[in-house]
Motif scaffolding. Structure first.
Motif, short mmCIF file in Angstrom:
data_model
loop_
_atom_site.label_atom_id
_atom_site.label_comp_id
_atom_site.label_asym_id
_atom_site.label_seq_id
_atom_site.Cartn_x
_atom_site.Cartn_y
_atom_site.Cartn_z
N MET A 1 0.79 2.19 -8.73
CA MET A 1 1.76 2.68 -7.67
C MET A 1 2.64 3.47 -8.73
SD MET A 1 3.60 -0.93 -8.30
CE MET A 1 5.21 -0.14 -8.45
N ALA A 2 3.49 3.28 -7.42
CA ALA A 2 4.55 4.63 -8.48
C ALA A 2 5.97 3.97 -7.36
CB ALA A 2 5.00 5.90 -8.17
N MET A 3 6.84 3.64 -7.25
CA MET A 3 7.92 2.85 -6.83
C MET A 3 9.49 4.46 -6.75
SD MET A 3 7.51 -0.04 -5.85
CE MET A 3 9.27 -0.40 -6.12
N HIS A 4 10.10 4.80 -5.41
CA HIS A 4 10.19 5.41 -5.06
C HIS A 4 11.44 5.20 -3.66
CE1 HIS A 4 12.77 9.40 -5.03
NE2 HIS A 4 12.40 9.37 -3.85
N GLU A 5 13.11 4.57 -4.26
CA GLU A 5 13.60 3.93 -3.62
C GLU A 5 13.15 2.93 -2.17
OE1 GLU A 5 14.44 7.73 -1.24
OE2 GLU A 5 16.01 9.00 -2.18
N GLU A 6 12.84 1.88 -3.39
CA GLU A 6 12.42 0.54 -3.15
C GLU A 6 11.36 0.73 -2.06
OE1 GLU A 6 14.88 -2.10 -2.55
OE2 GLU A 6 16.50 -1.52 -3.78
N VAL B 1 6.82 1.93 -1.80
CA VAL B 1 5.66 2.09 -2.70
C VAL B 1 4.95 3.24 -2.71
CG1 VAL B 1 3.68 0.71 -3.33
CG2 VAL B 1 5.71 -0.91 -3.05
N TYR B 2 4.33 4.29 -3.37
CA TYR B 2 3.37 4.92 -2.79
C TYR B 2 1.82 5.18 -4.02
CZ TYR B 2 7.47 7.19 -0.21
OH TYR B 2 8.54 7.13 0.49
N CYS B 3 1.27 6.00 -4.08
CA CYS B 3 0.31 5.98 -4.83
C CYS B 3 0.88 7.11 -5.81
CB CYS B 3 -1.60 6.36 -4.03
SG CYS B 3 -1.33 8.25 -3.69
N LYS B 4 -0.20 6.81 -6.81
CA LYS B 4 0.52 7.80 -8.03
C LYS B 4 0.43 9.56 -7.37
CE LYS B 4 0.53 5.66 -12.23
NZ LYS B 4 -0.16 5.38 -13.03
N THR B 5 -0.96 9.89 -6.83
CA THR B 5 -0.90 11.07 -5.75
C THR B 5 0.01 11.34 -4.79
OG1 THR B 5 -3.45 10.86 -6.36
CG2 THR B 5 -3.17 11.94 -4.70
N CYS B 6 0.28 10.30 -3.74
CA CYS B 6 1.48 11.43 -2.86
C CYS B 6 2.34 10.62 -3.49
CB CYS B 6 1.55 9.71 -1.75
SG CYS B 6 -0.38 10.14 -0.85
N TYR B 7 3.00 10.40 -4.77
CA TYR B 7 4.33 10.28 -5.65
C TYR B 7 4.07 11.46 -6.10
CZ TYR B 7 8.43 9.39 -8.70
OH TYR B 7 9.27 9.29 -9.39
N GLY B 8 3.16 12.38 -6.81
CA GLY B 8 3.33 13.53 -7.18
C GLY B 8 3.57 14.42 -6.63
N ASN C 1 0.44 -1.15 -0.24
CA ASN C 1 0.37 -0.27 -0.20
C ASN C 1 0.61 1.08 0.03
OD1 ASN C 1 1.04 0.47 2.88
ND2 ASN C 1 -0.90 -1.13 3.17
N CYS C 2 0.09 2.38 -0.16
CA CYS C 2 1.25 3.99 -0.24
C CYS C 2 1.94 3.78 1.64
CB CYS C 2 -0.14 4.64 -0.68
SG CYS C 2 0.79 6.80 -0.44
N ASN C 3 3.35 3.99 0.95
CA ASN C 3 3.95 4.92 2.09
C ASN C 3 3.09 5.74 2.88
OD1 ASN C 3 5.63 3.75 3.91
ND2 ASN C 3 7.29 5.37 3.01
N ALA C 4 3.14 6.46 2.36
CA ALA C 4 2.32 7.75 2.85
C ALA C 4 0.38 7.84 3.22
CB ALA C 4 2.32 9.45 1.71
N CYS C 5 0.53 7.25 2.75
CA CYS C 5 -1.23 7.76 3.06
C CYS C 5 -2.06 6.22 2.91
CB CYS C 5 -2.74 7.93 2.01
SG CYS C 5 -2.59 7.46 0.29
N HIS C 6 -1.55 4.88 2.68
CA HIS C 6 -1.55 3.75 3.01
C HIS C 6 -3.34 3.03 1.63
CE1 HIS C 6 0.93 3.78 6.33
NE2 HIS C 6 0.63 4.67 7.36
N LYS C 7 -2.82 3.56 1.10
CA LYS C 7 -3.97 3.75 0.44
C LYS C 7 -3.78 2.37 -0.38
CE LYS C 7 -5.39 6.37 -3.29
NZ LYS C 7 -6.07 7.30 -3.98
N THR C 8 -4.74 1.45 -0.55
CA THR C 8 -4.11 0.35 -1.08
C THR C 8 -4.57 0.13 -2.15
OG1 THR C 8 -6.10 -1.70 -0.21
CG2 THR C 8 -5.60 -2.02 -2.10
N VAL C 9 -3.19 0.27 -3.37
CA VAL C 9 -2.66 -0.16 -4.57
C VAL C 9 -2.53 -0.89 -5.36
CG1 VAL C 9 -1.58 2.58 -4.12
CG2 VAL C 9 0.14 0.21 -3.80
N ASP C 10 -2.67 -0.96 -6.51
CA ASP C 10 -1.91 -2.30 -7.74
C ASP C 10 -1.15 -1.35 -8.82
OD1 ASP C 10 -3.29 -0.99 -10.39
OD2 ASP C 10 -4.95 -1.97 -9.44
N SER C 11 -0.57 -3.13 -9.67
CA SER C 11 0.69 -2.05 -10.03
C SER C 11 0.56 -1.65 -11.00
CB SER C 11 0.93 -3.64 -11.43
OG SER C 11 -0.45 -3.78 -12.04
N SER C 12 -1.25 -1.20 -11.57
CA SER C 12 -1.24 0.18 -12.19
C SER C 12 -1.34 1.57 -11.37
CB SER C 12 -2.05 0.04 -13.14
OG SER C 12 -3.84 -0.19 -12.24
#
Length: 190
Positions: free
Chosen positions: A156-161, A163-170, A143-154
């Motif tokens: 998600m975004a990775m940063h330094e190993e 997982v983040y949702c695309k919103t939190c990554y942005g 799940n997203c490391n910032a908001c803990h929202k469930t993510v899937d392969s479509s």
């Protein structure tokens, strides 16, 4: 011919005689209405939710906790992810004969072989692996490391190993400055 009194059935729970006006029948035994309840959670039972194991009555949920399959994904119906064995109701025994050994349930990193989850460091077994990513993750950790929202392969975004949702990554790692993050058509170069 000598008179023989009719032997009254005994309630398996309390051991007292059960008369026709107060009987509930399950698993070939007669119970008092007041004794016709789950041995774990004490919920009163009906014919639709009663299960029996060795002359003891359980609601279907407690029977599943005590005698059903154990492990990740069992114990609560479709889509459930849990390992609830009913400890809060007094269930101390576990009927699982193939219980994994090692530290896999202790909270520490697992000593067993196999791929490790990047977030918790424990072994990732096939039944609990998140689908759609090359690195093995537990479904519950993916799940997203910032908001803990469930993510899937479509989504998600990775940063330094991590997982983040695309919103939190942005928000955290996307472009910064005037015109970014305002929506379509707002980028200004002045």
């Amino acid at each position: 011919m000598p008179f023989k009194p009719i032997q009254q059935a005994k309630c398996p729970k309390c051991g007292k005689s059960v008369y026709a006006a107060e009987e509930k029948i399950a698993a070939g035994h007669k119970f008092h209405k007041g004794c016709f309840k789950c041995d774990m959670c004490n919920k009163f039972l009906e014919s639709t939710n009663v299960t029996e194991h060795e002359a003891k009555l359980y609601c279907k949920q407690c029977h599943g906790r005590k005698f059903g399959p154990k492990g990740y994904g069992f114990g609560g119906g479709a889509g459930a992810l849990g390992m609830d064995k009913g400890e809060r109701f007094g269930n101390k025994e576990c009927e699982m004969g193939n219980k994994p050994t090692g530290d896999s349930f202790s909270g520490a990193a697992s000593s067993s072989t196999g791929p490790k989850c990047p977030r918790c460091g424990k072994t990732v077994y096939d039944a609990e692996r998140a689908i759609g990513v090359n690195t093995p993750w537990h479904k519950s950790c993916f799940n997203c490391n910032a908001c803990h929202k469930t993510v899937d392969s479509s989504t998600m975004a990775m940063h330094e190993e991590e997982v983040y949702c695309k919103t939190c990554y942005g928000k955290n790692f996307g472009p910064k400055g005037f015109g970014f993050g305002q929506g379509a058509g707002t980028l200004s170069m002045s």
